[in-house]
Design a protein around this motif. Structure first.
Motif, PDB file in Angstrom:
ATOM      1  N   ARG A   1      -4.763  -2.023 -16.225  1.00 62.36           N
ATOM      2  CA  ARG A   1      -3.544  -2.837 -16.190  1.00 62.36           C
ATOM      3  C   ARG A   1      -3.381  -3.630 -14.896  1.00 62.36           C
ATOM      4  O   ARG A   1      -2.574  -4.555 -14.844  1.00 62.36           O
ATOM      5  CB  ARG A   1      -2.312  -1.942 -16.373  1.00 62.36           C
ATOM      6  N   GLU A   2      -4.117  -3.268 -13.861  1.00 62.85           N
ATOM      7  CA  GLU A   2      -3.902  -3.892 -12.556  1.00 62.85           C
ATOM      8  C   GLU A   2      -4.335  -5.355 -12.563  1.00 62.85           C
ATOM      9  O   GLU A   2      -5.473  -5.676 -12.873  1.00 62.85           O
ATOM     10  CB  GLU A   2      -4.706  -3.124 -11.494  1.00 62.85           C
ATOM     11  N   ASP A   3      -3.406  -6.257 -12.214  1.00 64.89           N
ATOM     12  CA  ASP A   3      -3.741  -7.687 -12.217  1.00 64.89           C
ATOM     13  C   ASP A   3      -3.152  -8.431 -11.024  1.00 64.89           C
ATOM     14  O   ASP A   3      -3.017  -9.645 -11.044  1.00 64.89           O
ATOM     15  CB  ASP A   3      -3.271  -8.342 -13.523  1.00 64.89           C
ATOM     16  N   HIS A   4      -2.813  -7.687  -9.949  1.00 66.98           N
ATOM     17  CA  HIS A   4      -2.256  -8.345  -8.771  1.00 66.98           C
ATOM     18  C   HIS A   4      -3.362  -8.892  -7.876  1.00 66.98           C
ATOM     19  O   HIS A   4      -4.539  -8.584  -8.040  1.00 66.98           O
ATOM     20  CB  HIS A   4      -1.438  -7.347  -7.942  1.00 66.98           C
ATOM     21  N   GLU A   5      -2.955  -9.671  -6.892  1.00 64.14           N
ATOM     22  CA  GLU A   5      -3.830  -9.992  -5.769  1.00 64.14           C
ATOM     23  C   GLU A   5      -3.811  -8.758  -4.861  1.00 64.14           C
ATOM     24  O   GLU A   5      -2.788  -8.427  -4.277  1.00 64.14           O
ATOM     25  CB  GLU A   5      -3.308 -11.213  -5.010  1.00 64.14           C
ATOM     26  N   LEU A   6      -4.937  -8.065  -4.793  1.00 66.68           N
ATOM     27  CA  LEU A   6      -4.905  -6.700  -4.269  1.00 66.68           C
ATOM     28  C   LEU A   6      -5.588  -6.502  -2.923  1.00 66.68           C
ATOM     29  O   LEU A   6      -5.827  -5.384  -2.512  1.00 66.68           O
ATOM     30  CB  LEU A   6      -5.563  -5.762  -5.295  1.00 66.68           C
ATOM     31  N   LYS A   7      -5.906  -7.574  -2.233  1.00 64.29           N
ATOM     32  CA  LYS A   7      -6.686  -7.398  -1.013  1.00 64.29           C
ATOM     33  C   LYS A   7      -5.936  -6.630   0.066  1.00 64.29           C
ATOM     34  O   LYS A   7      -6.536  -6.014   0.928  1.00 64.29           O
ATOM     35  CB  LYS A   7      -7.132  -8.761  -0.474  1.00 64.29           C
TER      36      LYS A   7
ATOM     37  N   ASN B   1      16.294   4.836  10.485  1.00 68.58           N
ATOM     38  CA  ASN B   1      17.542   4.562   9.770  1.00 68.58           C
ATOM     39  C   ASN B   1      18.282   5.846   9.397  1.00 68.58           C
ATOM     40  O   ASN B   1      19.026   5.891   8.417  1.00 68.58           O
ATOM     41  CB  ASN B   1      17.295   3.697   8.519  1.00 68.58           C
ATOM     42  N   SER B   2      18.041   6.878  10.214  1.00 67.67           N
ATOM     43  CA  SER B   2      18.737   8.176  10.052  1.00 67.67           C
ATOM     44  C   SER B   2      18.482   8.808   8.688  1.00 67.67           C
ATOM     45  O   SER B   2      19.309   9.565   8.195  1.00 67.67           O
ATOM     46  CB  SER B   2      20.250   8.011  10.283  1.00 67.67           C
ATOM     47  N   TRP B   3      17.362   8.447   8.069  1.00 68.69           N
ATOM     48  CA  TRP B   3      16.965   9.011   6.772  1.00 68.69           C
ATOM     49  C   TRP B   3      18.016   8.747   5.690  1.00 68.69           C
ATOM     50  O   TRP B   3      18.226   9.550   4.789  1.00 68.69           O
ATOM     51  CB  TRP B   3      16.679  10.517   6.893  1.00 68.69           C
ATOM     52  N   ASN B   4      18.627   7.597   5.795  1.00 69.43           N
ATOM     53  CA  ASN B   4      19.651   7.187   4.831  1.00 69.43           C
ATOM     54  C   ASN B   4      19.003   6.292   3.774  1.00 69.43           C
ATOM     55  O   ASN B   4      18.598   5.162   4.071  1.00 69.43           O
ATOM     56  CB  ASN B   4      20.778   6.440   5.543  1.00 69.43           C
ATOM     57  N   ASN B   5      18.911   6.774   2.551  1.00 64.92           N
ATOM     58  CA  ASN B   5      18.185   6.032   1.511  1.00 64.92           C
ATOM     59  C   ASN B   5      18.932   4.798   1.019  1.00 64.92           C
ATOM     60  O   ASN B   5      18.396   4.014   0.240  1.00 64.92           O
ATOM     61  CB  ASN B   5      17.839   6.935   0.331  1.00 64.92           C
ATOM     62  N   ALA B   6      20.161   4.608   1.461  1.00 65.46           N
ATOM     63  CA  ALA B   6      20.916   3.423   1.028  1.00 65.46           C
ATOM     64  C   ALA B   6      20.736   2.241   1.972  1.00 65.46           C
ATOM     65  O   ALA B   6      21.107   1.112   1.640  1.00 65.46           O
ATOM     66  CB  ALA B   6      22.401   3.773   0.910  1.00 65.46           C
ATOM     67  N   LEU B   7      20.148   2.475   3.150  1.00 67.63           N
ATOM     68  CA  LEU B   7      20.111   1.429   4.170  1.00 67.63           C
ATOM     69  C   LEU B   7      18.952   0.457   4.034  1.00 67.63           C
ATOM     70  O   LEU B   7      19.077  -0.720   4.389  1.00 67.63           O
ATOM     71  CB  LEU B   7      20.070   2.070   5.569  1.00 67.63           C
ATOM     72  N   THR B   8      17.816   0.922   3.505  1.00 67.47           N
ATOM     73  CA  THR B   8      16.629   0.053   3.497  1.00 67.47           C
ATOM     74  C   THR B   8      15.942   0.066   2.139  1.00 67.47           C
ATOM     75  O   THR B   8      14.901   0.717   1.944  1.00 67.47           O
ATOM     76  CB  THR B   8      15.624   0.488   4.593  1.00 67.47           C
ATOM     77  N   PRO B   9      16.496  -0.627   1.144  1.00 71.02           N
ATOM     78  CA  PRO B   9      15.813  -0.737  -0.148  1.00 71.02           C
ATOM     79  C   PRO B   9      14.644  -1.714  -0.040  1.00 71.02           C
ATOM     80  O   PRO B   9      14.687  -2.671   0.737  1.00 71.02           O
ATOM     81  CB  PRO B   9      16.897  -1.274  -1.079  1.00 71.02           C
ATOM     82  N   LEU B  10      13.576  -1.468  -0.804  1.00 72.53           N
ATOM     83  CA  LEU B  10      12.455  -2.396  -0.887  1.00 72.53           C
ATOM     84  C   LEU B  10      12.658  -3.323  -2.075  1.00 72.53           C
ATOM     85  O   LEU B  10      13.306  -2.955  -3.067  1.00 72.53           O
ATOM     86  CB  LEU B  10      11.122  -1.645  -1.043  1.00 72.53           C
ATOM     87  N   THR B  11      12.126  -4.524  -1.973  1.00 75.40           N
ATOM     88  CA  THR B  11      12.166  -5.469  -3.087  1.00 75.40           C
ATOM     89  C   THR B  11      10.744  -5.879  -3.444  1.00 75.40           C
ATOM     90  O   THR B  11       9.827  -5.771  -2.617  1.00 75.40           O
ATOM     91  CB  THR B  11      12.985  -6.716  -2.720  1.00 75.40           C
ATOM     92  N   LYS B  12      10.553  -6.357  -4.666  1.00 81.02           N
ATOM     93  CA  LYS B  12       9.227  -6.795  -5.095  1.00 81.02           C
ATOM     94  C   LYS B  12       8.991  -8.237  -4.673  1.00 81.02           C
ATOM     95  O   LYS B  12       9.839  -9.106  -4.887  1.00 81.02           O
ATOM     96  CB  LYS B  12       9.085  -6.669  -6.621  1.00 81.02           C
ATOM     97  N   ASN B  13       7.814  -8.487  -4.100  1.00 77.86           N
ATOM     98  CA  ASN B  13       7.474  -9.856  -3.739  1.00 77.86           C
ATOM     99  C   ASN B  13       6.716 -10.544  -4.874  1.00 77.86           C
ATOM    100  O   ASN B  13       6.528  -9.961  -5.949  1.00 77.86           O
ATOM    101  CB  ASN B  13       6.679  -9.901  -2.420  1.00 77.86           C
ATOM    102  N   ALA B  14       6.253 -11.752  -4.644  1.00 77.25           N
ATOM    103  CA  ALA B  14       5.640 -12.539  -5.710  1.00 77.25           C
ATOM    104  C   ALA B  14       4.353 -11.923  -6.238  1.00 77.25           C
ATOM    105  O   ALA B  14       3.972 -12.149  -7.393  1.00 77.25           O
ATOM    106  CB  ALA B  14       5.373 -13.962  -5.210  1.00 77.25           C
ATOM    107  N   SER B  15       3.664 -11.145  -5.404  1.00 76.67           N
ATOM    108  CA  SER B  15       2.411 -10.532  -5.854  1.00 76.67           C
ATOM    109  C   SER B  15       2.618  -9.168  -6.492  1.00 76.67           C
ATOM    110  O   SER B  15       1.653  -8.491  -6.840  1.00 76.67           O
ATOM    111  CB  SER B  15       1.438 -10.410  -4.674  1.00 76.67           C
ATOM    112  N   GLY B  16       3.880  -8.746  -6.651  1.00 72.07           N
ATOM    113  CA  GLY B  16       4.161  -7.490  -7.332  1.00 72.07           C
ATOM    114  C   GLY B  16       4.194  -6.284  -6.434  1.00 72.07           C
ATOM    115  O   GLY B  16       4.265  -5.150  -6.908  1.00 72.07           O
ATOM    116  N   LEU B  17       4.159  -6.497  -5.111  1.00 75.51           N
ATOM    117  CA  LEU B  17       4.211  -5.379  -4.176  1.00 75.51           C
ATOM    118  C   LEU B  17       5.641  -5.167  -3.697  1.00 75.51           C
ATOM    119  O   LEU B  17       6.388  -6.112  -3.466  1.00 75.51           O
ATOM    120  CB  LEU B  17       3.308  -5.658  -2.974  1.00 75.51           C
TER     121      LEU B  17
END
Length: 486
Positions: free
Chosen positions: A383-389, A422-438
């Motif tokens: 299934r993997e189809d990203h730019e994976l370098k 970030n004091s181990w606070n899971n609400a402070l730093t969410p990750l988002t998906k970029n154009a390459s799916g990462l």
């Protein structure tokens, strides 16, 4: 289960299994039988090799043989077989043998892969310079033979950081050149893996014991090397079967001759057993009282000998060690590359890590990300189809005063970054998906110092960073990733 034939080697006898037979590795790992390493070349660095029928019959799959000492590959007709030909032959057959001498029973997972065999011993002795020479040759000839995977089931002499090790640096260069490098962790718990198994980008493989059972629910760890290496990375990344692995007995040796004789006796009916015992007395190493004993006495001795010699079929025995766990992973990598030839070494490592299953009752530091899951790894590879370098190749980095984190998981619905910054606070730093799916996150670079962190996937899975080999215990049975900001 027993068959008789006259084959190309000119002998006429049983190639059957005995009652001490082990379960084939492919069955134990529930591999996808559609993929057998077709179109993929695996290179093996080892002490020596023999042109075993499982590799060269009915047609040879050995694309090349190179000996740093300039010798020839061992053959049954041209020269005696030396003891140092044993290890490399067994690792290659465990990964890629086609089971020619057992009617396919002990076929390797990558049974259609092509092989490049690189002998790095001189009369059985292996130095770090020997390994370095072998690595240089593989890198130089990677395009000529389309080498995509390199298996190394041996190690150097000195426990030094990657930056001070020539063979570590060459292993890293091989990976930069597109070769997936898989290395055995070693077979002692007294120290962490040493070069090249301590190299950050290689896939270091430890072992486990499933008791020779399918779907064993309680796996035991093998006594493989583990821990924080001289360079600060934690190894291994994965564990694979390190016991009950079927491998060939080296032909034209005393062990081979005895195994053949014992196997004949094991399948003989009682009425033939006494006469056959006298005929095979010397080859089977039967003591005089046994050879002239009754059928029950002979059979008891034969079965005891088969068990003690670990003989599982006429030409095979079961072996153990991370030397065999590593080629099992190499053969799974060949499946993944057959399924998706665009995968980079970093992507392969990332997929293997993300699909592994941790043994919940065992320390994380001894098993890395856990038990290799062959079927799931191939499914994700398809299934993997990203730019994976960039995937799986580097830890977090500072760019323009910002600290950048990347995480790869197509199945995740949400990912958060937690840590000392970030004091181990899971609400402070969410990750988002970029154009390459990462998944990615940027934070202001913290002050100089050492920081621990993790990713939280879907609000419940707390995971260390698979791209960062620097780790410490989290004091809860798992590991935290470590980031040094300078």
């Amino acid at each position: 289960m027993t068959k008789k034939r006259t084959n190309a080697e000119g002998h006429d006898h049983s190639h059957g299994l005995n009652r001490f037979a082990v379960i084939p590795t492919a069955d134990r790992l529930n591999v996808d039988p559609r993929f057998t390493g077709r179109g993929v070349t695996i290179a093996f660095l080892d002490s020596g090799f023999y042109q075993h029928p499982d590799l060269v019959e009915p047609s040879s799959r050995i694309a090349a043989f190179h000996d740093i000492c300039g010798d020839e590959i061992a053959t049954d007709a041209q020269r005696p077989v030396e003891s140092w030909h044993w290890h490399g032959t067994q690792t290659a057959v465990a990964a890629s043998g086609n089971g020619h001498l057992c009617y396919g029973k002990y076929r390797g997972i990558a049974s259609d892969a092509r092989l490049v065999l690189v002998k790095v011993s001189k009369n059985g002795r292996i130095s770090e310079e020997n390994i370095a020479q072998g690595l240089r040759w593989v890198i130089k000839n990677r395009e000529r033979f389309n080498i995509r995977v390199l298996n190394i089931s041996l190690g150097g002499d000195e426990d030094v950081p990657c930056s001070l090790s020539t063979i570590d640096q060459l292993a890293e260069e091989a990976i930069r050149q597109g070769i997936v490098v898989v290395v055995a962790a070693g077979n002692t718990t007294d120290h962490a893996p040493i070069p090249p198994a301590n190299s950050p980008s290689v896939i270091t493989v430890g072992g486990y014991d499933d008791g020779n059972k399918i779907e064993q629910k309680h796996l035991d760890l093998y006594h493989s090397s583990f821990g924080v290496t001289a360079g600060g990375t934690v190894k291994p990344e994965l564990i694979a079967p390190a016991m009950w692995i079927a491998a060939p007995i080296l032909p034209n040796t005393r062990v081979y001759e005895r195994a053949e004789a014992l196997s004949k006796l094991a399948i003989a009916p009682d009425y033939q057993l006494r006469s056959l015992a006298r005929e095979l007395e010397e080859k089977a190493e039967l003591p005089e009282p046994i050879a002239v004993g009754n059928a029950a006495t002979i059979r008891s001795f034969v079965e005891s000998s088969l068990e003690s010699q670990k003989i599982v079929a006429t030409h095979y025995q079961h072996v153990d060690g991370t030397s065999f766990a590593a080629p099992i992973v190499s053969s799974i990598v060949a499946q993944m590359l057959e399924a998706n030839s665009k995968l980079t070494p970093g992507a392969v490592k990332n997929i293997l890590i993300s699909t592994a299953d941790r043994i919940t009752t065992a320390p994380a530091i001894r098993q890395g990300y856990g038990v290799v899951n062959a079927r799931r790894a191939v499914e994700l590879a398809i299934r993997e189809d990203h730019e994976l370098k960039t995937v799986g190749c580097s830890p977090p980095r500072v760019e323009n005063g910002r600290l950048v984190f990347l995480y790869h998981d197509d199945g995740a619905n949400s990912v958060s970054l937690v840590g000392d910054f970030n004091s181990w606070n899971n609400a402070l730093t969410p990750l988002t998906k970029n154009a390459s799916g990462l998944w990615f996150a940027e934070i202001e670079a913290p002050e100089t110092g050492s920081y621990q962190y993790k990713f939280i996937v879907d609000g419940s899975r707390w995971l260390e960073d698979p791209s960062n080999g620097m780790k410490v215990s989290d004091n809860h049975g798992g590991l935290n990733s470590v980031l040094a900001v300078e």
